[in-house]
Every structure is written in structure tokens, then in C-alpha cells.
Design a protein around this motif. Structure first.
Motif, short mmCIF file in Angstrom:
data_model
loop_
_atom_site.label_atom_id
_atom_site.label_comp_id
_atom_site.label_asym_id
_atom_site.label_seq_id
_atom_site.Cartn_x
_atom_site.Cartn_y
_atom_site.Cartn_z
N VAL A 226 103.59 51.63 118.74
CA VAL A 226 104.38 50.21 119.15
C VAL A 226 105.69 50.76 119.70
O VAL A 226 106.54 49.91 120.41
N ILE B 79 102.03 40.13 119.15
CA ILE B 79 103.16 40.75 118.52
C ILE B 79 102.76 41.92 117.47
O ILE B 79 101.78 41.65 116.78
N GLN B 80 103.05 43.03 117.64
CA GLN B 80 102.92 44.15 116.71
C GLN B 80 104.16 44.80 116.26
O GLN B 80 105.07 44.94 117.19
N VAL B 81 104.48 45.34 114.97
CA VAL B 81 105.63 45.65 114.41
C VAL B 81 105.21 47.11 113.79
O VAL B 81 104.20 47.27 113.37
N ARG C 136 108.53 46.91 124.63
CA ARG C 136 108.43 47.71 123.45
C ARG C 136 110.17 47.88 122.96
O ARG C 136 110.65 48.14 124.02
N TYR D 171 108.93 47.49 117.71
CA TYR D 171 107.92 46.12 118.02
C TYR D 171 107.51 46.14 119.28
O TYR D 171 108.04 46.89 120.20
N GLN D 172 106.15 45.44 119.41
CA GLN D 172 105.70 45.37 120.70
C GLN D 172 105.27 43.97 120.95
O GLN D 172 104.65 43.29 120.04
N TYR E 234 102.30 49.70 109.94
CA TYR E 234 102.13 49.19 111.22
C TYR E 234 101.32 47.58 110.51
O TYR E 234 100.64 47.64 109.83
#
Length: 347
Positions: free
Chosen positions: A79, A268-270, A301, A289-290, A261
Motif C-alpha cells: 500500500v 481504497i486500501q489502507v 499511493r 493508503y492506496q 492492512y
């Protein structure tokens, strides 16, 4: 790269073993290596990464293989943005289904400009693990330094790796690893820089076991022996997975490394990381975050940590051209440093 120069220091055996672990690309507690210029980004292994495993094989009810030890924190680290500085041009060319090459030109204001040639010989689509086709990867830069990797599938469950690195005309790393993947566990042993004349060797043992559909437990033992010193570091590890999140913890005498994760949705990923070192008496906290925008063909990112470092990298696919534009900036407010980068990847 996986291979890095083995550092030898004239301090206590614990400090030396910790330096050895750093050189092997394994986890160690944070310290001075987490400066702005060396902020670790995504782990770019020269070999194909393990696909994300479901914590439960619903077809037969058996526990899955937990994967490799160095991949425990991979979901979280992917991420975070990979730092870019200066101007970089990457040209990728696929010559066949099993042979690829790339050229990298890098103009930097903080380090000497360089050129890298990268070649990969991989298994083709028609090959299988039973054909014993090796995977060979090599990279040489303009200074004459070489990184060479090889991966052999000895059987369906056993694979062996070899890594060699030279610093110009001098050998600095030679490393051998054997890994066995059972139905619900992974065991690996690595030997680095064995030297009969200096009576020195570095041994690293990994073990991971799936104990439930969500829980993985294991450990890592690093042993170093030399003429004047001998020591080891034991690290215990655990990972708990939910439907859309993964929590991981490594803890040992040298400190602790925890990560979390979470995939909020498809875009959205954090990730959150915490590292503490008992040797340096330092701790660091990082948030990354991504965000993916498929319609715009963009991925962004960003990251923020407790050392007042803020950074972000934007990747934009230049459709219909076979190219990707990469723009990034990192600011260290505490040290009053700014690094800006621009890159283009073709192919």
C-alpha cells in the motif's frame, strides 16, 4: 534487490547479527535505516509473488499453505508508495514467452546517475514445475556491479534459490536457500556468505504453520558465527486474517514490528505499520493508503509517518500508448528535505 552487501561491525554479537539480518532483506527493528533516503516501498521480489491466499480452502476444508515468512507484511507494504527521486526512464521489452529484458536510465541529484540492464529467463506458459526449468534473473549497472538470482523447482513442494552479488569486481554476497511448502506449513533454511578460511557463516531458519483458517504462527532464527563472535536472534511471528483485513506481528529480543492492512472497497486500501527497536530505543509509526481509479487508469499511493515524512506517488497509464507516467514527491519536515521524482515506464 534481495541480495545486499553483508555488513561487518566491531560491536557486540547482537549488533552484528542485527546488521546481518538487514543485509539479507529480513525483518529487523527500525533504526537509522529508516531515513528518508531509504524509506522501504513495495517489496519488489525478482520472482513472482505469492498470490493472496484465502484463509480457508472451501473445496476440501483443509487449511491453506501460509506462504513465505518474508511475505507476512507484504499486503501492508504494498500500500505504501515506493520512493522516486530524479528522472527515470524504464524500457521493458518482451522477447518471447520466457525471456524479458529492460533498460533503466536514472538521472539523480543526490546520487550518481546510472544505467541498469535487467534480463529475465522465466518459465513459459507451456512449462510446468515438473520440467525443472530454472528461472534466471540478472541485473548489471553502469559501475559493473552485478546481481544474479536463480530459482529451481526441485519438486512440487521443494524449491531452491541462489543469489550472487558483486560490487564492481568484488564478490560481496553468495546466498543459498531451500524452501519446503507442505499442505499447511512452510519451512525454509538460508545459508549466506559461507567462508571456510574465515570460519564464518550466516544461517537463517524460517517456519510458518496455519493453525486455523484465520491464524498463522511461526518464527525466524538467525545465527551468525565468526572467528571473534557468535550470536543469534529469535523472532516469533503471528498473523490473523479477516474477510478484508490482515493483522501481523513480529516480536523478539531486538524489538517488534506490527502491521495492519484493510481493504475498504475495490478502490481504497489502507495500511498501518509500527516498528520498535530495543537497541536504538526508537519507535516509528507509519500510515499508508492506496486509491485506484480504474476509469481514469490511475493509482495513487500516499504515506505519513511519525518522523514528519509525507509522500505520495501517482501512476497514470497513458492509454492507448504502452507507457505509464510516474510522479512522486516526499517531504521530510523535520530534516527540511524535499525529494521529487518523475518517471516513465514503457512496455
Amino acid at each position: 534487490m534481495l541480495a545486499c552487501q553483508i555488513a561487518v561491525v566491531s560491536h557486540s554479537s547482537e549488533d552484528q547479527v542485527e546488521s546481518v539480518v538487514l543485509s539479507l532483506g529480513l525483518w529487523v527493528p527500525m533504526g537509522s535505516v529508516l531515513a528518508l533516503s531509504t524509506r522501504p516501498g513495495r517489496q519488489n521480489s525478482p520472482f513472482p509473488q505469492d498470490r493472496p491466499l484465502s484463509r480457508w480452502d472451501r473445496r476440501d476444508g483443509r487449511l491453506p499453505n501460509p506462504g513465505s515468512f518474508d511475505g507476512l507484511h507484504r499486503n501492508c507494504k504494498d500500500v505504501f508508495p515506493q520512493q522516486i527521486e530524479g528522472v527515470k526512464l524504464v524500457i521493458n521489452k518482451t522477447l518471447s514467452s520466457f525471456f524479458k529484458v529492460s533498460h533503466t536510465f536514472h538521472l539523480s541529484a543526490v546520487a550518481p546517475s546510472s544505467y541498469r540492464f535487467h534480463a529475465e529467463h522465466l518459465q513459459s506458459d507451456t512449462d510446468s514445475k515438473e520440467t525443472d526449468t530454472p528461472m534466471l534473473i540478472g541485473e548489471m549497472d553502469s559501475s559493473g556491479s552485478l546481481n544474479a538470482h536463480s530459482l529451481f523447482h526441485l519438486s512440487e513442494k521443494i524449491r531452491a534459490k541462489a543469489v550472487f552479488q558483486t560490487q564492481q569486481a568484488q564478490f560481496v554476497t553468495w546466498q543459498f536457500e531451500t524452501e519446503y511448502r507442505g499442505s499447511d506449513f512452510t519451512a525454509a533454511i538460508t545459508m549466506a556468505n559461507p567462508d571456510i578460511f574465515r570460519e564464518s557463516v550466516i544461517m537463517v531458519a524460517h517456519f510458518l504453520q496455519s493453525v486455523s483458517p484465520q491464524l498463522v504462527l511461526g518464527g525466524e532464527l538467525v545465527y551468525h558465527r565468526g572467528r571473534a563472535e557468535e550470536g543469534g536472534i529469535l523472532t516469533l511471528a503471528g498473523q490473523y486474517s479477516g474477510p478484508n483485513w490482515v493483522a501481523t506481528l513480529n516480536a523478539g529480543k531486538g524489538g517488534a514490528h506490527a502491521s495492519y492492512y484493510h481493504r475498504a472497497n475495490k478502490q481504497i486500501q489502507v495500511g498501518v505499520e509500527f516498528e520498535a527497536s530495543t537497541r536504538t530505543q526508537e519507535t516509528t509509526f507509519s500510515f499508508g493508503y492506496q486509491m485506484e481509479l480504474p476509469e481514469a487508469k490511475m493509482v495513487f499511493r500516499g504515506m505519513l509517518d511519525s518522523r514528519c515524512i509525507i509522500g505520495g506517488v501517482l501512476e497514470k497509464r497513458l492509454y492507448p500508448l504502452p507507457a505509464t507516467l510516474i510522479m512522486g514527491a516526499f517531504v521530510n519536515h523535520r530534516a527540511d528535505k524535499l525529494q521529487v521524482g518523475l518517471g516513465v515506464s514503457v512496455g
